[in-house]
Design a protein around this motif. Structure first.
Motif, short mmCIF file in Angstrom:
data_model
loop_
_atom_site.label_atom_id
_atom_site.label_comp_id
_atom_site.label_asym_id
_atom_site.label_seq_id
_atom_site.Cartn_x
_atom_site.Cartn_y
_atom_site.Cartn_z
N LEU A 85 31.86 62.96 21.82
CA LEU A 85 32.33 62.22 20.65
C LEU A 85 31.54 62.62 19.40
N LEU A 86 30.23 62.72 19.54
CA LEU A 86 29.37 63.02 18.40
C LEU A 86 29.62 64.42 17.86
N MET A 87 29.59 65.43 18.74
CA MET A 87 29.75 66.81 18.28
C MET A 87 31.16 67.07 17.79
N VAL B 26 28.65 56.42 5.70
CA VAL B 26 29.10 55.70 6.88
C VAL B 26 29.11 56.60 8.10
N VAL B 27 29.59 57.83 7.91
CA VAL B 27 29.63 58.77 9.03
C VAL B 27 28.23 59.09 9.52
N CYS B 28 27.31 59.32 8.61
CA CYS B 28 25.92 59.61 9.00
C CYS B 28 25.29 58.43 9.73
N LEU B 29 25.52 57.23 9.23
CA LEU B 29 24.97 56.05 9.89
C LEU B 29 25.56 55.87 11.29
N ALA B 30 26.86 56.14 11.42
CA ALA B 30 27.50 56.05 12.73
C ALA B 30 26.91 57.08 13.68
N GLY B 31 26.69 58.31 13.17
CA GLY B 31 26.08 59.34 14.00
C GLY B 31 24.67 58.97 14.43
N ALA C 211 23.52 55.94 14.82
CA ALA C 211 23.63 54.86 15.81
C ALA C 211 23.99 55.42 17.18
N VAL C 212 24.95 56.36 17.21
CA VAL C 212 25.35 56.95 18.50
C VAL C 212 24.19 57.70 19.13
N MET C 213 23.49 58.51 18.34
CA MET C 213 22.35 59.27 18.88
C MET C 213 21.25 58.34 19.37
N ALA C 214 21.03 57.24 18.66
CA ALA C 214 19.99 56.30 19.09
C ALA C 214 20.34 55.67 20.44
#
Length: 361
Positions: free
Chosen positions: A94-96, A53-58, A60-63
């Motif tokens: 937020l991402l980092m 879930v965390v990877c998918l959220a990351g 999505a944010v990067m995209a």
């Protein structure tokens, strides 16, 4: 006339958007390969599904952030550039912060220096203010972790790598970015001033021959009338009252001409006591009315250094119909050819209003 954007600023923005797009794209690809188990890692256990879930959220944010970067890259001087740039900084924070905290808490690996990444991004995009805001946000994330999870979540020395060193980087990178931005702004202002000087008559401040020609070229294919105006008696003013009075006469004449024209018209000084007026979308009848108005305006007495001076004016005119290819040189030559007929006839107001038509084939 709209101000030209600073080319160096646009190049800087293009570089920032390009490198951030590539960097996030690399992170997005790495996260996708991790989920696809290309790194030889076993599939996560059921209790570790949250990692997915965390990877998918990351991802999505990067995209989303890369979409913003692409929009800014295509519209470097667009009205939404600043807003999308600020959104990217917030997203990077937020991402980092999420990545660093996740690895710190769950992986027991210290990577607090990773918080420097959004701080440098804030400095590049928003100078010292952006760097300090990014530092404050990452420091708040660190403090929140300590408050929520207690001292066990951090190790000795974490305060140095999570707060102190990022602050130093924020001040350094933000100060340098601000200094470079100021230098670029000063250079742009200097280039703008030089362009203005190159396109303006130094005495009257009116457009010079080069600026007139550029403006006329910009009206290619449109109907345009050209008035060539020569002040009669300028030499006598120079000889009797001095060059300072002659200069004042030229400035006053330029002021009277420019204040009696439309916003779309242009008046410039060619040389000596000779002026040119460009009247786009003006037929011969309307040009004759403008000519008569300027004839009377220049003929009014002028007060120069305590002296009352009156000068005459000779006006030659030319007209280019729509679709014609005649340039400024041909139009001013035709207007100049009309002027001797007015001089012979005494430069009467009625003849000053005659506007011959010029057509090239």
């Amino acid at each position: 006339m709209t101000a030209r954007p600073d080319p160096s600023l646009l190049r800087r923005r293009r570089a920032i958007e390009g490198i951030t797009f590539i960097s996030r794209g690399s992170g997005l690809l790495a996260a996708a390969l991790f989920l696809a188990r290309w790194f030889g890692m076993p599939a996560p256990a059921a209790e570790d599904r949250r990692l997915i879930v965390v990877c998918l959220a990351g991802i999505a944010v990067m995209a989303v952030l890369n979409v913003f970067a692409l929009i800014n890259f295509r519209h470097l001087d667009g009205p939404r550039y600043a807003v999308l740039s600020a959104c990217q900084v917030a997203g990077d924070i937020l991402l980092m912060s999420g990545i660093v905290l996740w690895v710190q808490v769950d992986g027991q690996i210290t990577i607090w220096p990773g918080l420097i990444v959004p701080i440098v991004a804030g400095a590049l995009r928003h100078r010292l203010r952006g760097a300090l805001i990014a530092w404050a946000a990452t420091s708040a994330a660190f403090a929140g972790t300590v408050i929520t999870l207690g001292d066990d979540a951090v190790r000795a020395g974490d305060l140095l790598f999570a707060i102190a060193i990022p602050l130093f980087v924020a001040v350094l990178s933000g100060t340098l970015s601000s200094a470079l931005a100021r230098q670029a702004g000063e250079l742009h202002a200097l280039r703008t001033a030089l362009r203005h000087q190159a396109a303006r008559d130094g005495l009257t401040g009116l457009p010079n021959r080069a600026q007139l020609a550029e403006y006329a070229d910009g009206q290619a294919g449109r109907e345009i009338a050209v008035l060539l105006i020569e002040l009669n008696g300028f030499k006598q003013v120079n000889d009797t009252l001095g060059h300072a009075a002659g200069d004042s006469l030229l400035r006053e004449a330029g002021h009277r001409l420019s204040t009696n024209l439309r916003v779309s018209d242009m008046v410039g000084r060619m040389s000596g006591a000779e002026f040119v007026v460009l009247l786009p979308d003006t037929d011969p009848t309307a040009a004759a009315e403008v000519s008569a108005r300027l004839y009377a305006e220049i003929g009014r007495p002028m007060y120069l250094d305590g002296q009352v001076v009156s000068v005459g004016v000779t006006i030659g005119a030319a007209h280019r119909p729509g679709g014609d290819a005649a340039g400024l040189t041909a139009l001013t030559a035709a207007a100049n050819a009309a002027m001797p007929r007015e001089r012979i006839s005494g430069a009467s107001a009625s003849e000053a209003r005659r506007v011959p038509s010029l057509s090239t084939t």
